[in-house]
Design a protein around this motif. Structure first.
Motif, PDB file in Angstrom:
ATOM      1  N   ILE A   1      -1.495  10.194 -14.135  1.00  0.00           N
ATOM      2  CA  ILE A   1      -1.919   9.228 -13.128  1.00  0.00           C
ATOM      3  C   ILE A   1      -0.818   8.193 -12.908  1.00  0.00           C
ATOM      4  CG2 ILE A   1      -4.382   9.505 -13.590  1.00  0.00           C
ATOM      5  CD1 ILE A   1      -4.300   6.867 -15.141  1.00  0.00           C
ATOM      6  N   VAL A   2      -0.896   7.509 -11.760  1.00  0.00           N
ATOM      7  CA  VAL A   2       0.004   6.397 -11.432  1.00  0.00           C
ATOM      8  C   VAL A   2      -0.859   5.157 -11.249  1.00  0.00           C
ATOM      9  CG1 VAL A   2       1.702   5.481  -9.814  1.00  0.00           C
ATOM     10  CG2 VAL A   2       1.585   7.958 -10.226  1.00  0.00           C
ATOM     11  N   ILE A   3      -0.589   4.096 -12.008  1.00  0.00           N
ATOM     12  CA  ILE A   3      -1.366   2.868 -11.880  1.00  0.00           C
ATOM     13  C   ILE A   3      -0.447   1.672 -11.662  1.00  0.00           C
ATOM     14  CG2 ILE A   3      -3.181   3.806 -13.373  1.00  0.00           C
ATOM     15  CD1 ILE A   3      -2.295   1.861 -15.539  1.00  0.00           C
ATOM     16  N   PHE A   4      -1.058   0.580 -11.189  1.00  0.00           N
ATOM     17  CA  PHE A   4      -0.340  -0.665 -10.938  1.00  0.00           C
ATOM     18  C   PHE A   4      -1.047  -1.760 -11.733  1.00  0.00           C
ATOM     19  CE2 PHE A   4      -0.100   2.080  -7.190  1.00  0.00           C
ATOM     20  CZ  PHE A   4       1.268   2.302  -7.150  1.00  0.00           C
TER      21      PHE A   4
ATOM     22  N   HIS B   1       0.829  -1.205   0.000  1.00  0.00           N
ATOM     23  CA  HIS B   1       0.000   0.000   0.000  1.00  0.00           C
ATOM     24  C   HIS B   1       0.866   1.259   0.000  1.00  0.00           C
ATOM     25  CE1 HIS B   1      -3.945  -1.727   0.247  1.00  0.00           C
ATOM     26  NE2 HIS B   1      -3.666  -2.430   1.324  1.00  0.00           N
ATOM     27  N   ALA B   2       2.126   1.113   0.412  1.00  0.00           N
ATOM     28  CA  ALA B   2       3.024   2.266   0.449  1.00  0.00           C
ATOM     29  C   ALA B   2       3.554   2.645  -0.932  1.00  0.00           C
ATOM     30  CB  ALA B   2       4.202   1.986   1.385  1.00  0.00           C
ATOM     31  N   ASP B   3       3.295   1.825  -1.958  1.00  0.00           N
ATOM     32  CA  ASP B   3       3.771   2.148  -3.310  1.00  0.00           C
ATOM     33  C   ASP B   3       3.295   3.525  -3.747  1.00  0.00           C
ATOM     34  OD1 ASP B   3       4.977  -0.317  -3.504  1.00  0.00           O
ATOM     35  OD2 ASP B   3       3.312  -1.251  -4.548  1.00  0.00           O
ATOM     36  N   MET B   4       2.015   3.788  -3.522  1.00  0.00           N
ATOM     37  CA  MET B   4       1.425   5.071  -3.914  1.00  0.00           C
ATOM     38  C   MET B   4       2.164   6.229  -3.251  1.00  0.00           C
ATOM     39  SD  MET B   4      -2.431   6.478  -3.143  1.00  0.00           S
ATOM     40  CE  MET B   4      -2.091   6.740  -1.399  1.00  0.00           C
ATOM     41  N   VAL B   5       2.452   6.075  -1.956  1.00  0.00           N
ATOM     42  CA  VAL B   5       3.109   7.143  -1.203  1.00  0.00           C
ATOM     43  C   VAL B   5       4.542   7.330  -1.675  1.00  0.00           C
ATOM     44  CG1 VAL B   5       3.716   7.954   1.102  1.00  0.00           C
ATOM     45  CG2 VAL B   5       1.645   6.600   0.770  1.00  0.00           C
TER      46      VAL B   5
ATOM     47  N   ALA C   1      -5.685  11.727  -4.735  1.00  0.00           N
ATOM     48  CA  ALA C   1      -5.759  10.416  -5.360  1.00  0.00           C
ATOM     49  C   ALA C   1      -7.061  10.208  -6.118  1.00  0.00           C
ATOM     50  CB  ALA C   1      -5.612   9.324  -4.298  1.00  0.00           C
ATOM     51  N   VAL C   2      -7.026   9.250  -7.034  1.00  0.00           N
ATOM     52  CA  VAL C   2      -8.221   8.815  -7.750  1.00  0.00           C
ATOM     53  C   VAL C   2      -8.672   7.511  -7.108  1.00  0.00           C
ATOM     54  CG1 VAL C   2      -9.186   8.106  -9.971  1.00  0.00           C
ATOM     55  CG2 VAL C   2      -7.391   9.844  -9.894  1.00  0.00           C
TER      56      VAL C   2
ATOM     57  N   ILE D   1      -3.465   6.230  -7.991  1.00  0.00           N
ATOM     58  CA  ILE D   1      -4.690   5.463  -7.864  1.00  0.00           C
ATOM     59  C   ILE D   1      -4.735   4.846  -6.476  1.00  0.00           C
ATOM     60  CG2 ILE D   1      -6.041   3.568  -8.842  1.00  0.00           C
ATOM     61  CD1 ILE D   1      -5.502   6.086 -10.648  1.00  0.00           C
ATOM     62  N   ALA D   2      -5.881   4.943  -5.809  1.00  0.00           N
ATOM     63  CA  ALA D   2      -6.026   4.431  -4.450  1.00  0.00           C
ATOM     64  C   ALA D   2      -7.253   3.534  -4.357  1.00  0.00           C
ATOM     65  CB  ALA D   2      -6.152   5.590  -3.454  1.00  0.00           C
ATOM     66  N   ALA D   3      -7.087   2.374  -3.717  1.00  0.00           N
ATOM     67  CA  ALA D   3      -8.209   1.462  -3.507  1.00  0.00           C
ATOM     68  C   ALA D   3      -9.203   2.107  -2.541  1.00  0.00           C
ATOM     69  CB  ALA D   3      -7.708   0.135  -2.951  1.00  0.00           C
ATOM     70  N   LYS D   4     -10.426   2.303  -3.005  1.00  0.00           N
ATOM     71  CA  LYS D   4     -11.406   3.059  -2.229  1.00  0.00           C
ATOM     72  C   LYS D   4     -11.718   2.402  -0.893  1.00  0.00           C
ATOM     73  CE  LYS D   4     -15.932   5.264  -2.727  1.00  0.00           C
ATOM     74  NZ  LYS D   4     -17.084   5.481  -3.641  1.00  0.00           N
ATOM     75  N   ASP D   5     -11.840   1.069  -0.879  1.00  0.00           N
ATOM     76  CA  ASP D   5     -12.220   0.397   0.369  1.00  0.00           C
ATOM     77  C   ASP D   5     -11.143   0.531   1.437  1.00  0.00           C
ATOM     78  OD1 ASP D   5     -10.911  -2.826   0.232  1.00  0.00           O
ATOM     79  OD2 ASP D   5     -10.713  -1.418  -1.427  1.00  0.00           O
TER      80      ASP D   5
END
Length: 253
Positions: free
Chosen positions: A163-166, A43-47, A86-87, A64-68
């Motif tokens: 945007i940043v995606i995985f 989860h730290a990838d985004m940061v 984030a999106v 991109i962030a997982a909403k849940d």
């Protein structure tokens, strides 16, 4: 003002814990519209990617962030909206409604409808891969339904953001990323003018291992590679495999 102060605070924390080294191997840190696509370990990838980008790129780049996960608490939601911009994506697609009863039709008139729930990480990559028998269709932003997991990403790109995606969809557990799902290919089709930049995130999974809540100081880096482009007539799987190889190649740089 509070968001700005939190941004400086987080930058200091992230750079203290990880070093947050950005290595521009194949392209300069240029303020142009881009899709950064990277391996997914934590989860730290985004940061980490957010902290590795220079300020002029951070301000125009939306991870991109997982909403849940990132809206589970008010503080997480505030951080991802006010600081990271984030999106949010839903990690489970909305199940399709059963079709309404219809009058009998001649055989062959109605195609079979395959409806299945997406797995927990499908939305990060833009939905399940289409059936190999299905004819390839070039999607357009206008034709994309609002319920499609890619819709928030499309709106961000239409507004001019990067945007940043995985593309793996879910976090990998090996040395190499898992096969990429189809979202990156669809976005490349819909936005051919946006520059596609591969990135390799190194070591971040050791800073925040899955299931842990206390980060460990470990030197990390993000290596950005040479942009790739969707070739005319290139099919989905060859493109996604080529994009995955571009990410893996940065591991040894």
């Amino acid at each position: 003002m509070l968001a700005k102060l939190m941004s400086f605070f987080l930058l200091g924390i992230v750079r203290f814990l990880t070093g947050s080294q950005a290595r521009w191997y194949g392209c300069p840190p240029k303020a142009e519209q881009r899709i950064y696509f990277a391996n997914h370990q934590s989860h730290a990838d985004m940061v980490l990617i957010w902290a590795a980008l220079p300020e002029e790129l951070r301000s125009i780049t939306r991870p991109i962030a997982a909403k849940d996960y990132w809206t589970k608490t008010p503080f997480r939601q505030w951080i991802t909206t006010a600081v990271f911009n984030a999106v949010y994506v839903d990690r489970q697609a909305t199940p399709a409604r059963p079709p309404a009863p219809v009058a009998a039709e001649p055989v062959g008139v109605l195609a079979d409808l395959a409806t299945a729930s997406a797995d927990a990480d499908t939305a990060m990559a833009g939905g399940p891969d289409p059936s190999p028998e299905a004819p390839p269709l070039a999607p357009t932003p206008e034709a994309l339904p609002a319920s499609d997991p890619l819709a928030p990403l499309v709106r961000a790109l239409e507004s001019g953001d990067s945007i940043v995606i995985f593309p793996e969809g879910t976090r990998g557990h090996g040395d190499e990323p898992q096969p990429f799902k189809s979202g990156l290919y669809k976005l490349a089709q819909m936005f051919p003018q946006v520059v596609l930049v591969p990135a390799w995130i190194n070591n971040v999974q050791r800073v925040m291992p899955k299931g842990e809540v206390v980060p460990v100081p470990i030197l990390c880096s993000v290596t950005f590679g040479a942009p790739i482009a969707l070739e005319p007539g290139e099919e989905r799987r060859p493109f996604l495999d080529r994009a995955r190889r571009a990410v893996i190649a940065l591991r040894e740089v």
